[in-house]
Structures are given as structure tokens and as C-alpha cells.
Design a protein around this motif. Structure first.
Motif, PDB file in Angstrom:
ATOM      1  N   VAL A   1       0.660  -1.189  -0.333  1.00  0.00           N
ATOM      2  CA  VAL A   1      -0.009   0.393   0.199  1.00  0.00           C
ATOM      3  C   VAL A   1       1.050   0.872  -0.287  1.00  0.00           C
ATOM      4  CG1 VAL A   1      -1.816   0.622   1.745  1.00  0.00           C
ATOM      5  CG2 VAL A   1      -1.782  -1.369   0.903  1.00  0.00           C
ATOM      6  N   PHE A   2       1.694   1.231   0.821  1.00  0.00           N
ATOM      7  CA  PHE A   2       2.814   2.294   0.757  1.00  0.00           C
ATOM      8  C   PHE A   2       3.508   2.796  -1.051  1.00  0.00           C
ATOM      9  CE2 PHE A   2       7.397   4.018   1.272  1.00  0.00           C
ATOM     10  CZ  PHE A   2       7.047   5.110   2.468  1.00  0.00           C
ATOM     11  N   VAL A   3       3.992   1.622  -1.133  1.00  0.00           N
ATOM     12  CA  VAL A   3       4.564   1.240  -2.365  1.00  0.00           C
ATOM     13  C   VAL A   3       3.803   2.430  -3.535  1.00  0.00           C
ATOM     14  CG1 VAL A   3       5.918   0.473  -3.973  1.00  0.00           C
ATOM     15  CG2 VAL A   3       6.625  -0.212  -1.668  1.00  0.00           C
ATOM     16  N   PHE A   4       2.645   1.863  -3.387  1.00  0.00           N
ATOM     17  CA  PHE A   4       1.913   2.184  -4.439  1.00  0.00           C
ATOM     18  C   PHE A   4       1.433   3.139  -4.366  1.00  0.00           C
ATOM     19  CE2 PHE A   4      -2.903   3.110  -6.178  1.00  0.00           C
ATOM     20  CZ  PHE A   4      -2.883   2.253  -7.802  1.00  0.00           C
ATOM     21  N   ALA A   5       0.818   4.180  -3.046  1.00  0.00           N
ATOM     22  CA  ALA A   5       1.138   5.537  -2.740  1.00  0.00           C
ATOM     23  C   ALA A   5       1.510   6.300  -3.401  1.00  0.00           C
ATOM     24  CB  ALA A   5       0.326   5.255  -1.110  1.00  0.00           C
ATOM     25  N   GLY A   6       3.264   5.745  -3.314  1.00  0.00           N
ATOM     26  CA  GLY A   6       4.410   6.344  -3.169  1.00  0.00           C
ATOM     27  C   GLY A   6       4.783   6.205  -5.036  1.00  0.00           C
ATOM     28  N   LEU A   7       4.423   5.336  -5.418  1.00  0.00           N
ATOM     29  CA  LEU A   7       4.983   5.668  -6.787  1.00  0.00           C
ATOM     30  C   LEU A   7       3.433   6.004  -8.117  1.00  0.00           C
ATOM     31  CD1 LEU A   7       6.653   2.166  -6.918  1.00  0.00           C
ATOM     32  CD2 LEU A   7       7.486   4.023  -6.307  1.00  0.00           C
ATOM     33  N   PHE A   8       2.455   6.035  -7.666  1.00  0.00           N
ATOM     34  CA  PHE A   8       1.499   6.212  -8.459  1.00  0.00           C
ATOM     35  C   PHE A   8       1.164   7.808  -8.055  1.00  0.00           C
ATOM     36  CE2 PHE A   8      -2.910   6.904  -9.944  1.00  0.00           C
ATOM     37  CZ  PHE A   8      -3.042   5.874 -10.267  1.00  0.00           C
ATOM     38  N   SER A   9       1.783   8.079  -7.575  1.00  0.00           N
ATOM     39  CA  SER A   9       0.999  10.265  -7.418  1.00  0.00           C
ATOM     40  C   SER A   9       2.258  10.480  -8.632  1.00  0.00           C
ATOM     41  CB  SER A   9       1.183  10.622  -5.387  1.00  0.00           C
ATOM     42  OG  SER A   9       2.559  10.197  -5.571  1.00  0.00           O
ATOM     43  N   PRO A  10       1.914  11.482  -8.803  1.00  0.00           N
ATOM     44  CA  PRO A  10       3.039  12.586  -9.770  1.00  0.00           C
ATOM     45  C   PRO A  10       4.463  12.839  -9.378  1.00  0.00           C
ATOM     46  CG  PRO A  10       0.450  13.211  -9.738  1.00  0.00           C
ATOM     47  CD  PRO A  10       0.293  12.562  -8.392  1.00  0.00           C
ATOM     48  N   GLY A  11       5.381  12.624 -10.435  1.00  0.00           N
ATOM     49  CA  GLY A  11       6.759  12.882  -9.983  1.00  0.00           C
ATOM     50  C   GLY A  11       7.233  12.361 -11.267  1.00  0.00           C
ATOM     51  N   PRO A  12       8.600  12.523 -11.263  1.00  0.00           N
ATOM     52  CA  PRO A  12       9.020  12.436 -12.742  1.00  0.00           C
ATOM     53  C   PRO A  12       8.513  11.398 -13.534  1.00  0.00           C
ATOM     54  CG  PRO A  12      10.785  12.747 -11.078  1.00  0.00           C
ATOM     55  CD  PRO A  12       8.969  12.698 -10.172  1.00  0.00           C
ATOM     56  N   ASN A  13       8.663  10.020 -13.247  1.00  0.00           N
ATOM     57  CA  ASN A  13       8.384   8.876 -13.580  1.00  0.00           C
ATOM     58  C   ASN A  13       7.091   9.445 -14.497  1.00  0.00           C
ATOM     59  OD1 ASN A  13      10.553   7.773 -13.650  1.00  0.00           O
ATOM     60  ND2 ASN A  13      10.119   6.756 -11.963  1.00  0.00           N
ATOM     61  N   VAL A  14       6.068   9.400 -13.658  1.00  0.00           N
ATOM     62  CA  VAL A  14       4.527   9.439 -14.024  1.00  0.00           C
ATOM     63  C   VAL A  14       4.498  10.699 -15.170  1.00  0.00           C
ATOM     64  CG1 VAL A  14       2.038  10.608 -13.185  1.00  0.00           C
ATOM     65  CG2 VAL A  14       3.530   8.624 -11.928  1.00  0.00           C
ATOM     66  N   VAL A  15       4.783  11.383 -15.343  1.00  0.00           N
ATOM     67  CA  VAL A  15       5.299  12.192 -15.609  1.00  0.00           C
ATOM     68  C   VAL A  15       5.708  11.936 -17.200  1.00  0.00           C
ATOM     69  CG1 VAL A  15       6.022  15.424 -17.125  1.00  0.00           C
ATOM     70  CG2 VAL A  15       4.841  14.135 -14.387  1.00  0.00           C
ATOM     71  N   MET A  16       6.782  12.056 -17.042  1.00  0.00           N
ATOM     72  CA  MET A  16       7.243  10.899 -18.638  1.00  0.00           C
ATOM     73  C   MET A  16       6.663  10.282 -19.399  1.00  0.00           C
ATOM     74  SD  MET A  16      11.828  11.892 -17.478  1.00  0.00           S
ATOM     75  CE  MET A  16      11.917   9.745 -16.506  1.00  0.00           C
ATOM     76  N   LEU A  17       5.881   9.169 -18.291  1.00  0.00           N
ATOM     77  CA  LEU A  17       5.404   8.542 -19.114  1.00  0.00           C
ATOM     78  C   LEU A  17       3.876   8.477 -20.201  1.00  0.00           C
ATOM     79  CD1 LEU A  17       6.324   5.633 -16.649  1.00  0.00           C
ATOM     80  CD2 LEU A  17       6.967   5.496 -18.835  1.00  0.00           C
ATOM     81  N   THR A  18       3.351   9.390 -19.401  1.00  0.00           N
ATOM     82  CA  THR A  18       2.264   9.945 -19.446  1.00  0.00           C
ATOM     83  C   THR A  18       2.824  10.944 -20.908  1.00  0.00           C
ATOM     84  OG1 THR A  18       1.103  10.179 -17.045  1.00  0.00           O
ATOM     85  CG2 THR A  18       0.741  11.222 -18.938  1.00  0.00           C
ATOM     86  N   ALA A  19       3.371  11.444 -21.024  1.00  0.00           N
ATOM     87  CA  ALA A  19       3.547  12.246 -21.971  1.00  0.00           C
ATOM     88  C   ALA A  19       4.222  11.661 -22.940  1.00  0.00           C
ATOM     89  CB  ALA A  19       4.891  13.278 -21.358  1.00  0.00           C
ATOM     90  N   SER A  20       4.967  10.806 -23.015  1.00  0.00           N
ATOM     91  CA  SER A  20       5.551   9.811 -23.702  1.00  0.00           C
ATOM     92  C   SER A  20       4.786   8.801 -24.047  1.00  0.00           C
ATOM     93  CB  SER A  20       6.597   8.975 -23.215  1.00  0.00           C
ATOM     94  OG  SER A  20       7.814   8.018 -24.421  1.00  0.00           O
ATOM     95  N   GLY A  21       3.779   7.800 -23.535  1.00  0.00           N
ATOM     96  CA  GLY A  21       2.749   7.872 -24.518  1.00  0.00           C
ATOM     97  C   GLY A  21       1.772   8.052 -25.506  1.00  0.00           C
ATOM     98  N   ALA A  22       1.953   9.737 -24.535  1.00  0.00           N
ATOM     99  CA  ALA A  22       0.998  10.087 -26.114  1.00  0.00           C
ATOM    100  C   ALA A  22       1.727  10.998 -26.989  1.00  0.00           C
ATOM    101  CB  ALA A  22       0.286  11.894 -25.239  1.00  0.00           C
TER     102      ALA A  22
END
Length: 196
Positions: free
Chosen positions: A10-31
Motif C-alpha cells: 500500500v505504501f509503495v503503491f501510494a508513493g509510486l502512483f502519485s505524480p513525479g518525474p516517472n509519471v509525467v515522463m511516461l504520460t507524455a511519452s505515451g501521448a
């Protein structure tokens, strides 16, 4: 063992799912490049995150952070790399979508980026310090690697898919510029994680 894993997961999911560099880069790259072209990036992030979590479980993270000069050097590298990525994303926002000449991260770039990703350092160090399972160092490192890599794979799949699904909605140059500018701004803002 399962009861030890649930709070960690639960802790890891909350920490990794929230916006950060990886989330932003993967969302932008997917688009920008599509799901298939982003796959090497998508697969490199969980491996790099898992390796950093394993290293934290072995005490490497705490050791490195205990050395002030090395910690400052890592922070400077992280700030420069993230700002450079934000600048590249902002440059993509200035040109029409059809003129985008960028490329997604490679597998190795995605793995290596985790070493300077401040959010991943924070989550892995907190997880190794706060969710230990009284295992030997090797078993604890393997446990952290498995939990971080598995959960981050799901997180990366989600955010890359979000970006990929947004792509058809960003056909006009104005919407494309707005989306890419927002991604660049979020990327640049993530350096605050380092400076706080």
C-alpha cells in the motif's frame, strides 16, 4: 509473510502512483510516441526502481545519503537532469505535433534515471526503514525488489496508457502545446522534491 507485505505494498503503491518525474515522463511519452514506442522506457522504470529498492534494503541508500558531499552531488545531478528533461518537453510543446523530432527514453536510460530520481530515493528509503520484515539482508533486498518492481510495472502501464489514450484528443496544435507545456511544468516542479 502476507500480512507484512500488505502495508508495504500500500505504501509503495501510494508513493509510486502519485505524480513525479516517472509519471509525467511516461504520460507524455505515451501521448507523444505511443504505447509500443514507450515500452522500453516503461519496462526500464520498474527494473531501476526495484534495483534501487534492493540497494536501500542492503543499506546502500542510507550509506550514500550519510555522505554529505555525495548527497549534494546526487541532488545537483538530479536537478540538472530533470530540468533538462523539462526543457526538452517544453521544446516539444513549441513545435506543431507533426514536427516533433523527439524520441522516448531507452530501456537503459529509464533504468539509470532512477538513480537520480528524488521521489524514488524517498520512497525506497522510507520503505526499507519503515516496513522491514526481520529478514536477512539478501532476503529483504529481494522482497523490496519484487514489491517495487511489480507495483511499479502496473503504475507505469497505467500512466503510459493514459498518455496513449489522450493522444487522439490532442490533435489540434493548441491542445498539444497546452498538454506538453503542462508536462514540462510538472517535470520542472518535481525538482522541488529535491530542494525540500
Amino acid at each position: 509473510m502476507t500480512s507484512d507485505l500488505l502495508p508495504l505494498a500500500v505504501f509503495v503503491f501510494a508513493g509510486l502512483f502519485s505524480p513525479g518525474p516517472n509519471v509525467v515522463m511516461l504520460t507524455a511519452s505515451g501521448a507523444r510516441f505511443g504505447f509500443r514506442a514507450t515500452l522500453p522506457h516503461l519496462l526500464g522504470v520498474p527494473l531501476g526502481t526495484g534495483l534501487l529498492a534492493a540497494a536501500s534494503g542492503l543499506g546502500v541508500g542510507a550509506f550514500l545519503l550519510a555522505l554529505p558531499d555525495l548527497r549534494i552531488a546526487l541532488q545537483a545531478i538530479a536537478v540538472l537532469w530533470i530540468l533538462w528533461l523539462a526543457w526538452r518537453t517544453a521544446q516539444a510543446a513549441r513545435a506543431p505535433r507533426k514536427a516533433d523530432r523527439g524520441r522516448p527514453f531507452t530501456f537503459l536510460e529509464a533504468v539509470l534515471f532512477q538513480a537520480v530520481n528524488p521521489k524514488i530515493w524517498a520512497v525506497t528509503l522510507a520503505a526499507s526503514a519503515g516496513f522491514g520484515a526481520a529478514l536477512g539482508p539478501g532476503a529483504e533486498a529481494l522482497r523490496l525488489f519484487a514489491v517495487f518492481a511489480a507495483i511499479n510495472l502496473g503504475v507505469c502501464l497505467f500512466w503510459t496508457t493514459v498518455g496513449h489514450l489522450l493522444a487522439p484528443l490532442l490533435r489540434s496544435d493548441a491542445l498539444w502545446r497546452g498538454f506538453m507545456s503542462l508536462m514540462a511544468l510538472l517535470m520542472a516542479a518535481s525538482v522541488l522534491l529535491i530542494l525540500l
